[in-house]
Design a protein around this motif. Structure first.
Motif, PDB file in Angstrom:
ATOM      1  N   VAL A   1       0.854  -1.190   0.000  1.00 37.61           N
ATOM      2  CA  VAL A   1       0.000   0.000   0.000  1.00 37.61           C
ATOM      3  C   VAL A   1       0.887   1.236   0.000  1.00 37.61           C
ATOM      4  O   VAL A   1       2.065   1.179   0.356  1.00 37.61           O
ATOM      5  CB  VAL A   1      -0.941   0.030   1.230  1.00 37.61           C
ATOM      6  CG1 VAL A   1      -1.872  -1.172   1.246  1.00 37.61           C
ATOM      7  CG2 VAL A   1      -0.145   0.100   2.521  1.00 37.61           C
ATOM      8  N   VAL A   2       0.310   2.366  -0.396  1.00 33.98           N
ATOM      9  CA  VAL A   2       1.044   3.625  -0.386  1.00 33.98           C
ATOM     10  C   VAL A   2       0.059   4.763  -0.168  1.00 33.98           C
ATOM     11  O   VAL A   2      -1.039   4.768  -0.715  1.00 33.98           O
ATOM     12  CB  VAL A   2       1.834   3.835  -1.701  1.00 33.98           C
ATOM     13  CG1 VAL A   2       0.907   3.844  -2.919  1.00 33.98           C
ATOM     14  CG2 VAL A   2       2.653   5.104  -1.644  1.00 33.98           C
ATOM     15  N   HIS A   3       0.445   5.718   0.681  1.00 36.99           N
ATOM     16  CA  HIS A   3      -0.389   6.880   0.933  1.00 36.99           C
ATOM     17  C   HIS A   3      -0.296   7.830  -0.250  1.00 36.99           C
ATOM     18  O   HIS A   3       0.766   8.017  -0.842  1.00 36.99           O
ATOM     19  CB  HIS A   3       0.061   7.581   2.217  1.00 36.99           C
ATOM     20  CG  HIS A   3      -0.958   8.541   2.767  1.00 36.99           C
ATOM     21  ND1 HIS A   3      -1.160   9.790   2.234  1.00 36.99           N
ATOM     22  CD2 HIS A   3      -1.836   8.413   3.811  1.00 36.99           C
ATOM     23  CE1 HIS A   3      -2.094  10.414   2.916  1.00 36.99           C
ATOM     24  NE2 HIS A   3      -2.526   9.594   3.879  1.00 36.99           N
ATOM     25  N   VAL A   4      -1.424   8.447  -0.587  1.00 35.77           N
ATOM     26  CA  VAL A   4      -1.476   9.332  -1.750  1.00 35.77           C
ATOM     27  C   VAL A   4      -0.516  10.514  -1.599  1.00 35.77           C
ATOM     28  O   VAL A   4       0.002  11.039  -2.594  1.00 35.77           O
ATOM     29  CB  VAL A   4      -2.925   9.824  -1.984  1.00 35.77           C
ATOM     30  CG1 VAL A   4      -3.373  10.744  -0.853  1.00 35.77           C
ATOM     31  CG2 VAL A   4      -3.048  10.519  -3.341  1.00 35.77           C
ATOM     32  N   ASN A   5      -0.238  10.920  -0.364  1.00 32.70           N
ATOM     33  CA  ASN A   5       0.687  12.030  -0.157  1.00 32.70           C
ATOM     34  C   ASN A   5       2.097  11.682  -0.642  1.00 32.70           C
ATOM     35  O   ASN A   5       2.828  12.555  -1.130  1.00 32.70           O
ATOM     36  CB  ASN A   5       0.739  12.420   1.318  1.00 32.70           C
ATOM     37  CG  ASN A   5      -0.501  13.176   1.753  1.00 32.70           C
ATOM     38  OD1 ASN A   5      -1.321  13.559   0.930  1.00 32.70           O
ATOM     39  ND2 ASN A   5      -0.656  13.371   3.053  1.00 32.70           N
ATOM     40  N   LYS A   6       2.478  10.419  -0.497  1.00 32.64           N
ATOM     41  CA  LYS A   6       3.805  10.002  -0.951  1.00 32.64           C
ATOM     42  C   LYS A   6       3.897  10.089  -2.472  1.00 32.64           C
ATOM     43  O   LYS A   6       4.920  10.495  -3.018  1.00 32.64           O
ATOM     44  CB  LYS A   6       4.095   8.583  -0.467  1.00 32.64           C
ATOM     45  CG  LYS A   6       5.502   8.117  -0.758  1.00 32.64           C
ATOM     46  CD  LYS A   6       5.803   6.796  -0.056  1.00 32.64           C
ATOM     47  CE  LYS A   6       5.847   6.958   1.458  1.00 32.64           C
ATOM     48  NZ  LYS A   6       6.295   5.722   2.149  1.00 32.64           N
ATOM     49  N   ILE A   7       2.817   9.739  -3.141  1.00 36.04           N
ATOM     50  CA  ILE A   7       2.792   9.837  -4.606  1.00 36.04           C
ATOM     51  C   ILE A   7       2.828  11.301  -5.031  1.00 36.04           C
ATOM     52  O   ILE A   7       3.583  11.681  -5.936  1.00 36.04           O
ATOM     53  CB  ILE A   7       1.543   9.140  -5.170  1.00 36.04           C
ATOM     54  CG1 ILE A   7       1.559   7.655  -4.816  1.00 36.04           C
ATOM     55  CG2 ILE A   7       1.460   9.332  -6.683  1.00 36.04           C
ATOM     56  CD1 ILE A   7       0.328   6.912  -5.268  1.00 36.04           C
ATOM     57  N   ALA A   8       2.011  12.128  -4.352  1.00 44.25           N
ATOM     58  CA  ALA A   8       1.957  13.554  -4.696  1.00 44.25           C
ATOM     59  C   ALA A   8       3.312  14.225  -4.466  1.00 44.25           C
ATOM     60  O   ALA A   8       3.760  15.031  -5.290  1.00 44.25           O
ATOM     61  CB  ALA A   8       0.871  14.243  -3.876  1.00 44.25           C
TER      62      ALA A   8
ATOM     63  N   PHE B   1       6.223  12.885  -4.582  1.00 40.18           N
ATOM     64  CA  PHE B   1       7.170  12.456  -5.604  1.00 40.18           C
ATOM     65  C   PHE B   1       6.911  13.185  -6.926  1.00 40.18           C
ATOM     66  O   PHE B   1       7.844  13.647  -7.590  1.00 40.18           O
ATOM     67  CB  PHE B   1       7.066  10.949  -5.818  1.00 40.18           C
ATOM     68  CG  PHE B   1       7.897  10.443  -6.960  1.00 40.18           C
ATOM     69  CD1 PHE B   1       9.258  10.282  -6.827  1.00 40.18           C
ATOM     70  CD2 PHE B   1       7.307  10.141  -8.176  1.00 40.18           C
ATOM     71  CE1 PHE B   1      10.032   9.825  -7.883  1.00 40.18           C
ATOM     72  CE2 PHE B   1       8.071   9.690  -9.238  1.00 40.18           C
ATOM     73  CZ  PHE B   1       9.425   9.526  -9.087  1.00 40.18           C
ATOM     74  N   VAL B   2       5.633  13.290  -7.301  1.00 43.78           N
ATOM     75  CA  VAL B   2       5.288  13.941  -8.573  1.00 43.78           C
ATOM     76  C   VAL B   2       5.657  15.420  -8.551  1.00 43.78           C
ATOM     77  O   VAL B   2       6.151  15.980  -9.538  1.00 43.78           O
ATOM     78  CB  VAL B   2       3.790  13.762  -8.873  1.00 43.78           C
ATOM     79  CG1 VAL B   2       3.384  14.582 -10.098  1.00 43.78           C
ATOM     80  CG2 VAL B   2       3.462  12.288  -9.098  1.00 43.78           C
ATOM     81  N   LEU B   3       5.442  16.065  -7.392  1.00 46.88           N
ATOM     82  CA  LEU B   3       5.690  17.500  -7.296  1.00 46.88           C
ATOM     83  C   LEU B   3       7.137  17.837  -6.955  1.00 46.88           C
ATOM     84  O   LEU B   3       7.497  19.008  -6.926  1.00 46.88           O
ATOM     85  CB  LEU B   3       4.768  18.105  -6.233  1.00 46.88           C
ATOM     86  CG  LEU B   3       3.260  18.004  -6.530  1.00 46.88           C
ATOM     87  CD1 LEU B   3       2.447  18.540  -5.356  1.00 46.88           C
ATOM     88  CD2 LEU B   3       2.909  18.757  -7.807  1.00 46.88           C
ATOM     89  N   SER B   4       7.913  16.799  -6.659  1.00 50.84           N
ATOM     90  CA  SER B   4       9.297  17.051  -6.272  1.00 50.84           C
ATOM     91  C   SER B   4      10.071  17.680  -7.415  1.00 50.84           C
ATOM     92  O   SER B   4       9.900  17.362  -8.587  1.00 50.84           O
ATOM     93  CB  SER B   4       9.965  15.744  -5.845  1.00 50.84           C
ATOM     94  OG  SER B   4      11.330  15.946  -5.595  1.00 50.84           O
ATOM     95  N   SER B   5      10.977  18.591  -7.054  1.00 42.70           N
ATOM     96  CA  SER B   5      11.804  19.250  -8.065  1.00 42.70           C
ATOM     97  C   SER B   5      13.011  18.410  -8.447  1.00 42.70           C
ATOM     98  O   SER B   5      13.725  18.725  -9.387  1.00 42.70           O
ATOM     99  CB  SER B   5      12.302  20.607  -7.540  1.00 42.70           C
ATOM    100  OG  SER B   5      13.060  20.439  -6.355  1.00 42.70           O
ATOM    101  N   VAL B   6      13.246  17.333  -7.670  1.00 43.54           N
ATOM    102  CA  VAL B   6      14.368  16.453  -7.951  1.00 43.54           C
ATOM    103  C   VAL B   6      13.960  15.490  -9.052  1.00 43.54           C
ATOM    104  O   VAL B   6      13.007  14.738  -8.906  1.00 43.54           O
ATOM    105  CB  VAL B   6      14.786  15.666  -6.691  1.00 43.54           C
ATOM    106  CG1 VAL B   6      15.929  14.725  -7.023  1.00 43.54           C
ATOM    107  CG2 VAL B   6      15.166  16.624  -5.579  1.00 43.54           C
ATOM    108  N   GLN B   7      14.658  15.532 -10.163  1.00 40.03           N
ATOM    109  CA  GLN B   7      14.344  14.678 -11.302  1.00 40.03           C
ATOM    110  C   GLN B   7      15.195  13.408 -11.236  1.00 40.03           C
ATOM    111  O   GLN B   7      16.416  13.474 -11.146  1.00 40.03           O
ATOM    112  CB  GLN B   7      14.625  15.421 -12.617  1.00 40.03           C
ATOM    113  CG  GLN B   7      13.770  16.669 -12.794  1.00 40.03           C
ATOM    114  CD  GLN B   7      12.291  16.335 -12.860  1.00 40.03           C
ATOM    115  OE1 GLN B   7      11.914  15.341 -13.467  1.00 40.03           O
ATOM    116  NE2 GLN B   7      11.475  17.155 -12.230  1.00 40.03           N
TER     117      GLN B   7
END
Length: 263
Positions: free
Chosen positions: A35-42, A44-50
């Motif tokens: 399982v994964v919390h949606v905040n962890k996905i968000a 990662f997506v919004l992170s500036s680190v590519q």
């Protein structure tokens, strides 16, 4: 499974409960599958680190933070240890005697292995090699070092029966990455870089039933990391059943043209 502050689908009934109670009831469900919390996905997506490269990226909630998962696993380790002792106790003395009779040295082999967090522990096995065999990975050992009874024990994984001691001590668990030797620095480094060193070593594991051994540290670390990301009680049970069905193997001795095969 992705979850957030509110529950949906069949779990929507949890919305009427206090958050602490709802999270407690969700723990057994989360212990079954990754399982994964949606905040962890968000995040990662919004992170500036590519992220660079083509390697897989797995986002997951660490199962070691799930008290229900930890409790069931620990109880499972004790239960497995008791079952092994109760069903196989009569084999210990004959195997020990056969090992001693065929070659000089102790019947039970105590060897340092790398455990959770990179800390060494003593792993117990019935001795399958001659005394004086170098401390190397199994795939690097000369096949002539394996005794006749040792070859039989390794084939049927009977050499690992004494590891119930490690189960009861909590140094090993039933399912997890196989522990390597301290001398196998390439395996230790690959696992540390993959974040696998935080796991408790196991008697069997995903890599074993997929025929991945320590001769390829990078592939092994990748397989162990995938287990960490996707583990759950359902996967753990599947690994145990596959091992009992004959898929789980020990590291095999590599035979070259200049080396005789073991008898």
């Amino acid at each position: 499974m992705v979850y957030g502050r509110r529950w949906a689908g069949r779990l929507s009934v949890l919305n009427v409960l206090p958050p602490r109670v709802a999270n407690t009831l969700f723990a057994p469900i989360a212990a079954l599958k990754p399982v994964v919390h949606v905040n962890k996905i968000a995040s990662f997506v919004l992170s500036s680190v590519q992220e660079s490269g083509s390697h897989d990226i797995c986002l997951f909630d660490d199962k070691d933070c799930n008290p229900f998962y930890r409790a069931v696993r620990r109880c499972g380790d004790f239960a497995a240890g008791l079952i092994i002792v109760c069903l196989m106790w009569w084999l210990y003395l004959p195997i020990w005697a056969l090992v001693r009779l065929q070659s000089s040295g102790p019947g039970i082999f105590a060897q340092a292995r790398v455990g959770q967090g990179g800390k060494d522990f003593t792993c117990y096995k019935f001795r399958t090699m001659k005394v004086g065999t170098p401390q190397l990975g199994t795939h690097e050992v000369n096949p002539s070092s394996i005794t006749v009874i040792g070859s039989f024990l390794r084939r049927w994984k009977l050499d690992e029966l004494p590891q119930v001691i490690n189960l009861f001590r909590g140094e090993m668990t039933l399912v997890g990455p196989r522990p390597c030797l301290p001398e196998q620095t390439d395996v230790c480094l690959a696992r540390k870089e993959a974040g696998v060193d935080v796991l408790r070593p196991g008697i069997t594991g995903l890599s074993q039933i997929q025929d991945v051994d320590m001769s390829n540290p990078a592939r092994l670390a990748f397989s162990d990391a995938r287990y960490r990301a996707t583990r759950g009680l359902i996967l753990d049970l599947a690994i145990v059943l596959n091992t009992l069905g004959g898929k789980g193997r020990s590291d095999r001795v590599r035979i070259s043209a200049n080396q005789p095969a073991p008898l």
